[in-house]
Write a protein that holds these residues in place. Structure first.
Motif, short mmCIF file in Angstrom:
data_model
loop_
_atom_site.label_atom_id
_atom_site.label_comp_id
_atom_site.label_asym_id
_atom_site.label_seq_id
_atom_site.Cartn_x
_atom_site.Cartn_y
_atom_site.Cartn_z
N ASP A 136 15.18 -48.72 1.30
CA ASP A 136 15.81 -47.44 0.95
C ASP A 136 14.77 -46.57 0.29
N ASP A 137 14.78 -45.28 0.61
CA ASP A 137 13.81 -44.37 -0.02
C ASP A 137 14.25 -43.97 -1.42
N SER A 138 15.48 -44.24 -1.78
CA SER A 138 15.97 -43.94 -3.13
C SER A 138 15.68 -45.12 -4.06
N SER A 139 14.87 -44.86 -5.08
CA SER A 139 14.56 -45.94 -6.02
C SER A 139 15.82 -46.40 -6.75
N ARG A 182 17.65 -48.76 -4.27
CA ARG A 182 16.89 -50.01 -4.19
C ARG A 182 17.15 -50.85 -5.42
N HIS A 241 10.19 -49.09 0.83
CA HIS A 241 10.46 -47.69 0.54
C HIS A 241 10.92 -46.88 1.75
N ASP A 242 10.67 -47.37 2.94
CA ASP A 242 11.09 -46.69 4.16
C ASP A 242 10.97 -47.69 5.31
N ASP A 290 7.46 -49.29 5.89
CA ASP A 290 7.18 -50.31 4.88
C ASP A 290 8.04 -51.55 5.14
N MET A 324 15.59 -41.84 6.02
CA MET A 324 14.42 -42.05 5.17
C MET A 324 13.23 -41.35 5.80
#
Length: 122
Positions: free
Chosen positions: A8-11, A14, A32-33, A36, A56
């Motif tokens: 997920d691109d949202s920390s 995640r 992160h995407d 990755d 993402m």
């Protein structure tokens, strides 16, 4: 190594998902995407479940899922989309690609615990 890969691109997301799963006995890796996520999956053969957002940067979740199935030839790993997207066309594309499950955010950990354990062979 990890049993579950959270992509997920949202920390924040995640953190929520990975912390909940870790606290409930899963070994978790994060990405992160989609790009990755593919890298992580290639480097960790113990990953049994990918939990991924769709929207993402760099590579979206459905493209990543398609590459997992076609380019990597990995049909063993289970893929679950965790997303705000809930339209029939996107779900159909996911099913055609080989996505095994679809969860619409918000994430309700207790509801997925049993199914995730089963998908990971726990």
């Amino acid at each position: 190594m990890a049993q579950v890969l959270v992509v997920d691109d949202s920390s924040t997301m995640r953190g929520i998902v990975s912390t909940f799963l870790s606290q409930n006995g899963f070994e978790v890796a994060i990405a992160h995407d989609g790009r990755d996520g593919l890298r992580q999956l290639q480097n960790d053969p113990d990953i049994r479940l990918v939990v991924s957002d769709i929207n993402m940067p760099n590579m979206d979740g459905l493209t990543m899922a398609e590459m997992i199935r076609k380019d990597l030839g990995n049909t063993a790993v289970r893929i679950v989309m965790l997303t705000t997207e809930d339209n029939a066309g996107m779900r159909a594309r996911g099913k055609d690609i080989g996505v095994n499950g679809w969860i619409v955010k918000p994430f309700r950990g207790e509801a997925v615990l049993g199914p995730f354990r089963k998908l990971c062979g726990m």
